[in-house]
Write a protein that holds these residues in place. Structure first.
Motif, PDB file in Angstrom:
ATOM      1  N   ASN A   1       0.826  -1.213   0.000  1.00  0.00           N
ATOM      2  CA  ASN A   1       0.000   0.000   0.000  1.00  0.00           C
ATOM      3  C   ASN A   1       0.860   1.262   0.000  1.00  0.00           C
ATOM      4  OD1 ASN A   1       0.813   0.163   2.625  1.00  0.00           O
ATOM      5  ND2 ASN A   1      -1.202   0.678   3.438  1.00  0.00           N
TER       6      ASN A   1
ATOM      7  N   TYR B   1      -3.508   7.861  -2.534  1.00  0.00           N
ATOM      8  CA  TYR B   1      -4.727   7.676  -1.749  1.00  0.00           C
ATOM      9  C   TYR B   1      -5.666   6.666  -2.376  1.00  0.00           C
ATOM     10  CZ  TYR B   1      -2.880  11.409   1.011  1.00  0.00           C
ATOM     11  OH  TYR B   1      -2.062  12.148   1.813  1.00  0.00           O
TER      12      TYR B   1
ATOM     13  N   ARG C   1      -4.256   3.399  -1.118  1.00  0.00           N
ATOM     14  CA  ARG C   1      -4.516   3.134   0.302  1.00  0.00           C
ATOM     15  C   ARG C   1      -5.995   2.896   0.593  1.00  0.00           C
ATOM     16  NH1 ARG C   1       0.043   7.019   2.841  1.00  0.00           N
ATOM     17  NH2 ARG C   1       1.758   5.730   2.099  1.00  0.00           N
TER      18      ARG C   1
ATOM     19  N   PHE D   1      -2.477  -3.541  11.754  1.00  0.00           N
ATOM     20  CA  PHE D   1      -1.150  -3.812  12.303  1.00  0.00           C
ATOM     21  C   PHE D   1      -1.190  -4.693  13.541  1.00  0.00           C
ATOM     22  CE2 PHE D   1      -0.790   0.057   9.871  1.00  0.00           C
ATOM     23  CZ  PHE D   1       0.379  -0.151   9.164  1.00  0.00           C
TER      24      PHE D   1
ATOM     25  N   ASN E   1      -1.892   0.794  19.188  1.00  0.00           N
ATOM     26  CA  ASN E   1      -1.240   1.880  18.466  1.00  0.00           C
ATOM     27  C   ASN E   1      -1.836   2.177  17.107  1.00  0.00           C
ATOM     28  OD1 ASN E   1       0.295   1.726  20.694  1.00  0.00           O
ATOM     29  ND2 ASN E   1       2.153   1.003  19.680  1.00  0.00           N
ATOM     30  N   GLN E   2      -3.040   1.674  16.836  1.00  0.00           N
ATOM     31  CA  GLN E   2      -3.667   2.039  15.572  1.00  0.00           C
ATOM     32  C   GLN E   2      -5.067   2.585  15.773  1.00  0.00           C
ATOM     33  OE1 GLN E   2      -4.202  -1.448  13.063  1.00  0.00           O
ATOM     34  NE2 GLN E   2      -3.738  -2.720  14.812  1.00  0.00           N
TER      35      GLN E   2
ATOM     36  N   PHE F   1     -12.862   7.285  11.286  1.00  0.00           N
ATOM     37  CA  PHE F   1     -11.672   8.090  10.980  1.00  0.00           C
ATOM     38  C   PHE F   1     -11.279   8.087   9.497  1.00  0.00           C
ATOM     39  CE2 PHE F   1      -6.984   8.495  10.813  1.00  0.00           C
ATOM     40  CZ  PHE F   1      -6.861   9.777  11.303  1.00  0.00           C
ATOM     41  N   GLY F   2     -11.167   6.901   8.917  1.00  0.00           N
ATOM     42  CA  GLY F   2     -10.743   6.802   7.517  1.00  0.00           C
ATOM     43  C   GLY F   2     -11.738   7.466   6.578  1.00  0.00           C
TER      44      GLY F   2
ATOM     45  N   ASN G   1     -11.442  11.148   6.718  1.00  0.00           N
ATOM     46  CA  ASN G   1     -10.251  11.584   5.980  1.00  0.00           C
ATOM     47  C   ASN G   1     -10.506  11.697   4.487  1.00  0.00           C
ATOM     48  OD1 ASN G   1      -8.714  11.692   8.275  1.00  0.00           O
ATOM     49  ND2 ASN G   1      -7.923   9.618   8.051  1.00  0.00           N
TER      50      ASN G   1
ATOM     51  N   MET H   1     -14.177   1.483   5.040  1.00  0.00           N
ATOM     52  CA  MET H   1     -13.649   2.171   3.853  1.00  0.00           C
ATOM     53  C   MET H   1     -13.909   1.376   2.573  1.00  0.00           C
ATOM     54  SD  MET H   1     -10.114   3.689   5.363  1.00  0.00           S
ATOM     55  CE  MET H   1      -9.742   4.802   4.007  1.00  0.00           C
TER      56      MET H   1
ATOM     57  N   GLU I   1       4.124   4.295  15.345  1.00  0.00           N
ATOM     58  CA  GLU I   1       3.192   3.315  14.789  1.00  0.00           C
ATOM     59  C   GLU I   1       1.838   3.950  14.496  1.00  0.00           C
ATOM     60  OE1 GLU I   1       2.915  -0.330  17.035  1.00  0.00           O
ATOM     61  OE2 GLU I   1       5.100  -0.515  17.124  1.00  0.00           O
ATOM     62  N   LEU I   2       1.400   4.851  15.374  1.00  0.00           N
ATOM     63  CA  LEU I   2       0.117   5.503  15.167  1.00  0.00           C
ATOM     64  C   LEU I   2       0.148   6.359  13.896  1.00  0.00           C
ATOM     65  CD1 LEU I   2      -2.710   5.942  16.460  1.00  0.00           C
ATOM     66  CD2 LEU I   2      -1.807   8.096  17.319  1.00  0.00           C
TER      67      LEU I   2
ATOM     68  N   LEU J   1       1.896   5.894  11.305  1.00  0.00           N
ATOM     69  CA  LEU J   1       1.855   4.989  10.157  1.00  0.00           C
ATOM     70  C   LEU J   1       0.426   4.517   9.911  1.00  0.00           C
ATOM     71  CD1 LEU J   1       3.685   3.503   8.159  1.00  0.00           C
ATOM     72  CD2 LEU J   1       3.783   1.622   9.792  1.00  0.00           C
ATOM     73  N   ALA J   2      -0.251   4.112  11.004  1.00  0.00           N
ATOM     74  CA  ALA J   2      -1.619   3.625  10.871  1.00  0.00           C
ATOM     75  C   ALA J   2      -2.529   4.730  10.339  1.00  0.00           C
ATOM     76  CB  ALA J   2      -2.137   3.115  12.210  1.00  0.00           C
ATOM     77  N   MET J   3      -2.285   5.977  10.775  1.00  0.00           N
ATOM     78  CA  MET J   3      -3.113   7.092  10.304  1.00  0.00           C
ATOM     79  C   MET J   3      -2.899   7.344   8.822  1.00  0.00           C
ATOM     80  SD  MET J   3      -2.798   9.640  13.572  1.00  0.00           S
ATOM     81  CE  MET J   3      -3.609  11.071  12.862  1.00  0.00           C
ATOM     82  N   GLU J   4      -1.651   7.247   8.403  1.00  0.00           N
ATOM     83  CA  GLU J   4      -1.344   7.418   6.980  1.00  0.00           C
ATOM     84  C   GLU J   4      -2.035   6.361   6.144  1.00  0.00           C
ATOM     85  OE1 GLU J   4       2.582   7.923   5.180  1.00  0.00           O
ATOM     86  OE2 GLU J   4       3.156   8.704   7.154  1.00  0.00           O
ATOM     87  N   CYS J   5      -2.008   5.113   6.656  1.00  0.00           N
ATOM     88  CA  CYS J   5      -2.640   4.021   5.933  1.00  0.00           C
ATOM     89  C   CYS J   5      -4.140   4.232   5.814  1.00  0.00           C
ATOM     90  CB  CYS J   5      -2.388   2.695   6.625  1.00  0.00           C
ATOM     91  SG  CYS J   5      -0.728   2.134   6.401  1.00  0.00           S
ATOM     92  N   ARG J   6      -4.692   5.022   6.721  1.00  0.00           N
ATOM     93  CA  ARG J   6      -6.128   5.277   6.647  1.00  0.00           C
ATOM     94  C   ARG J   6      -6.381   6.627   5.985  1.00  0.00           C
ATOM     95  NH1 ARG J   6      -8.124   3.747  12.560  1.00  0.00           N
ATOM     96  NH2 ARG J   6     -10.215   3.966  11.705  1.00  0.00           N
ATOM     97  N   CYS J   7      -5.464   6.989   5.111  1.00  0.00           N
ATOM     98  CA  CYS J   7      -5.629   8.152   4.227  1.00  0.00           C
ATOM     99  C   CYS J   7      -5.682   9.480   4.969  1.00  0.00           C
ATOM    100  CB  CYS J   7      -6.872   8.023   3.352  1.00  0.00           C
ATOM    101  SG  CYS J   7      -6.840   6.599   2.292  1.00  0.00           S
TER     102      CYS J   7
END
Lengths: 282, 290, 267
Positions: free
Chosen positions: A54, A78, A81, A88, A93-94, A106-107, A110, A158, C217-218, C220-226
């Motif tokens: 991705n 984008y 992604r 992860f 942490n996600q 959230f996604g 965005n 998403m 890590e957060l 990165l995860a935020m980036e992956c979710r656009c």
């Protein structure tokens, strides 16, 4: 690239620093709707491969194509992604927001989805992973497995074509692992989502349609779980496990038994053993 | 001779609040000196709470704990030096590393024991050797190491205190199969060579199968059973009903039993299974089955 | 222990106050603060307090929670009262050695005490009935005009959201690290001040390292979710303004006017 292959890597190489290649000349095609497990020990390069799908990372040599888009093309970032969601290892942490449903949204927020549609898709995604009753909870109060399902819901919402999960169960207890694995299987069965599961647990890989074993930056085995796990010696040599029953059959065959080396489940194993043992009795 | 003993140990979380919960409920048990004892149970079974009582990190709401026959909370005060006698390695211990060299981090525990420098050095080197931490690594920053190496450094840090009892909470969590095997091998050989009493907490019956001499099973804060490993595996049915995984091999032999193929021992490891099957056939007078 | 610190002061409910638009609640709270500070006489202050009690009653929360909000500030209250008592000229009503207490002093002390107490209780009406997430969202909206001055409103709100999410996680982590270091013989209770300060290092270093790892890590995860900043972003929860919001705003303005009016009359 054939229409069927949604992820396609061609002679893909990757290294963080020159001279230390983590992935070497990889050619892997993943078909639409397939549930693929990438199996390997820590440092085998399997997570690096995930991050190339991705466009978190881009190949240093060769190419990675996702839905016909080259991941090196920054303009497509984008689009890529949105189509390849990623989950992860560390559930904590996600998760971004302090309320479950806000995090799932959230996604979508965005990417500028209209509010009413976000609401609808968030509710649907939460129901799909069985976490709808927890929508207004704080993620801090949930178990690891529940948090991981929230993370998956955030991706489902998403509506991606493909989900890549990077060791999603490594930090979970057995109950959490079971729940997450059930959710992962549901992704393919109910939504037709293509699933790529990165793992070092062979019992999870057994449930996939296809298993690719990666060692030292290269795929060394590729096939159905039955085909792959019958190579007991190769897997053991790379430091991986095989199902206990497969190992048992393998060891018994060395003593001159003639059992099917592709046995994977306890039922198959018990049936085969019962046959032999009863024969022996007569 | 028992080294650790609990008497009606009960621990209540959030006492007096609406969230009050009995995490450990009236547990009485004795842990033998030497050997490896496994503690298994699902999340929330009370196993982690239980072991944090053994080195006095938690004080029981009621009941008593004895180390070598002495009440560790005699007169309400913790036994001096208890934490050096009962070592505890937490889950993901690599996250407590803080010194700038591997040597200093391993030396942290012994330094807290107020040992002299020569003795500290001895202990650090000994622990490092045991864990395959090479001398050249000792002066490196622990933060440059791989995950598996960091974990070994962290465990060595507790071992260097040379406790009489050492408790590991999920020592293999998050490691790949090779890492798991190597951690368990180290624990086994350490236990054998030092004669120290080892307690290992785990979710996995499969890991315990090849490791533990005796197993304590916790369920909903209560002691479900405490017995030799084979006897515990004979209760596989009840254990899997608690939501714990039993090894595939145990399930196979359970299925065989239903087919009236009975073996004299409980079977829970692959090698043992091979042996039992070969013996079974030999006894029945058949050839090796081909 | 650390967990007992309530970060999150929110008590979910379905009362009219809970359902008000968070932006209006913030504005009304500000009006209330003005009321309390503008009040110069005991009568106008009472009017402000009446407004506060009315709002509190409408939240349908237990009155005992009011006391709870005051507990942490008791020392502040005592100091305020004492200082006011001693530093006002007036007719002496009590004397002990060099300390003298005057009638004016007592009056002022009571006045200040009422002021501070009502400020705290009044603002807890806001925090008790509004989730931190809603508060953050409302702040972002209220501050959004500042965007034209290149003020990073969205980024600030995102930082607040992430802090709310991670504070409990980091508290839990701190407890774990403290236990782990205790198991290695760390002593946090005894020793000189210097020794105790040094004993914190083995807790702080791992905590910082872990916080940075989480942040990485957060991200990165935020980036992956656009995630790409506030531009073009929508929000699931839209703040809706209804008749109840307007009505409560009008009521609070009415009370504010009453405060000013009473003050003028009583002087």
């Amino acid at each position: 690239m054939s229409a069927e292959n949604i992820i396609s890597s061609k002679n893909l190489c990757f290294s963080y620093e020159q001279g230390k290649e983590i992935l070497k000349e990889i050619n892997i095609d993943i078909k639409r709707g397939e549930f693929t497990a990438l199996l390997g020990h820590n440092g085998s390069g399997k997570s690096t491969f995930a991050r190339l799908t991705n466009a978190i990372l881009v190949p240093t040599k060769g190419s990675m194509n996702v839905f016909g888009m080259d991941t090196s093309d920054e303009g497509k970032l984008y689009d890529i992604r949105q189509n390849v969601g990623m989950v992860f290892q560390n559930p904590d942490n996600q998760i971004v927001a302090a309320v479950v449903e806000e995090d799932v949204a959230f996604g979508l927020e965005n990417t500028g989805v209209p509010p009413a549609e976000i609401r609808e898709r968030v509710d649907e995604a939460l129901k799909a992973v069985g976490m709808y009753e927890y929508r207004d909870h704080s993620p801090g109060m949930l178990s690891g497995g529940q948090k991981q399902r929230i993370a998956i819901a955030g991706i489902i919402a998403m509506r991606p074509e493909c989900i890549v999960l990077d060791e999603p169960t490594a930090m979970l207890d057995p109950a959490g692992r079971k729940d997450v694995m059930r959710t992962i299987r549901m992704l393919g069965e109910r939504y037709g989502i293509t699933v790529v599961l990165i793992t070092h647990y062979m019992d999870e890989a057994v449930r996939a349609d296809r298993v690719i074993v990666i060692d030292e930056g290269k795929p060394i085995l590729d096939g159905t779980p039955k085909q792959v796990f019958s190579h007991v010696d190769i897997l053991k040599k790379t430091g991986l496990d095989v199902p206990q029953v497969t190992e048992l059959v393998h060891k018994l065959n060395r003593y001159g038994f003639d059992l099917d080396p592709q046995i994977l489940t306890e039922e198959e194993c018990a049936a085969a053993l019962a046959f032999v043992l009863k024969e022996g009795k007569s | 001779m028992s080294i650790l003993k609990t008497e009606n140990l009960t621990y209540i979380y959030g006492s007096g609040t609406p969230f009050e919960r009995k995490a450990v409920d009236d547990v009485s048990l004795e842990i033998e000196k030497g050997g490896i004892t496994g503690v298994i149970g699902h999340t929330g079974s009370g196993k982690s709470t239980l072991i944090q009582h053994f080195n006095g990190l938690l004080k029981p709401s009621s009941g008593k704990i004895f180390l070598d026959g002495k009440d560790i909370w005699e007169n309400g005060k913790i036994m001096p030096g208890l934490r050096f006698r009962v070592g505890l390695v937490f889950q993901y211990p690599e996250y407590q590393i803080f010194e700038d060299t591997v040597y200093k981090d391993i030396a942290y525990g012994p330094k807290n024991m107020k040992l002299n420098d020569a003795e500290i050095k001895n202990r650090v080197l000994e622990a490092a050797d045991l864990f395959g931490i090479g001398r050249e690594m000792l002066n490196r920053s622990p933060f440059e190491l791989s995950g598996g190496q960091k974990r070994r450094v962290a465990i060595a840090g507790v071992m260097a205190m040379k406790p009489e009892v050492i408790i590991f909470d999920e020592p293999a969590a998050g490691l790949d199969p090779r890492g798991r095997r190597s951690v368990f091998e180290i624990i086994k050989s350490y236990c054998r060579s030092s004669g120290c009493t080892v307690i290992v907490v785990s979710h996995s019956m499969e890991d315990m199968a090849g490791l533990a001499d005796r197993i304590i099973v916790m369920n909903r804060g209560r002691l479900f059973c405490h017995d030799r490993t084979p006897e515990v595996f004979s209760k596989a049915d009840q254990i899997s009903a608690m939501g714990l995984d039993v090894p595939q091999i145990t399930k196979v032999f359970e299925l065989l039993r239903k087919e009236n193929i009975i073996f004299k021992d409980e079977v829970y490891t692959v090698d043992h299974a091979v042996k039992m099957i070969l013996e079974y056939l030999a006894e029945k007078g058949g050839d090796s089955g081909c | 222990m650390l967990k007992d610190i309530t970060i999150d002061q929110y008590f979910p409910g379905k009362s009219i106050v809970h359902r008000l638009d968070a932006r209006f609640k913030i504005i009304i709270t500000m009006i209330f603060i003005v009321m309390i500070f503008a009040a110069d006489t005991i009568w106008s202050l009472m009017t402000g307090i009446a407004f506060m009690l009315l709002s509190y009653a409408l939240t349908a929360l237990k009155p005992s929670l009011m006391v709870k909000s005051l507990k942490p500030v008791v020392p502040v209250l005592v100091i305020t009262a004492v200082l006011n008592m001693f530093f006002f000229e007036g007719e002496e009503i009590f004397r002990f050695a060099f300390i003298s207490i005057t009638d004016e002093g007592v009056k002022n002390a009571v006045f200040m005490l009422l002021r501070v107490v009502s400020l705290i209780v009044g603002s807890s009406v806001l925090t008790y009935t509004t989730s931190p997430v809603e508060l953050t969202g409302a702040m972002e909206k209220l501050l959004s005009p500042l965007k034209i001055f290149k003020f990073p409103v969205h980024e600030l709100a995102m930082m607040m959201t992430i802090s709310l999410r991670f504070i409990p996680t980091l508290i839990e982590e701190t407890e774990k690290i403290i236990s782990a270091q205790k198991a290695r013989g760390a002593d946090f209770e005894n020793g000189s001040l210097k020794e105790r300060a040094a004993a914190i290092v083995p807790v702080l270093v791992p905590l910082f390292i872990s916080a940075f790892r989480r942040a990485e890590e957060l991200a990165l995860a935020m980036e992956c979710r656009c995630y790409r900043g506030g531009e073009g972003r929508t929000r699931m929860k839209q703040l809706k303004t209804g008749p109840a919001d307007i009505a409560s705003l009008v009521v609070s303005f009415f009370f504010l006017a009453a405060v000013f009016f009473i003050d003028r009359k009583m002087k």
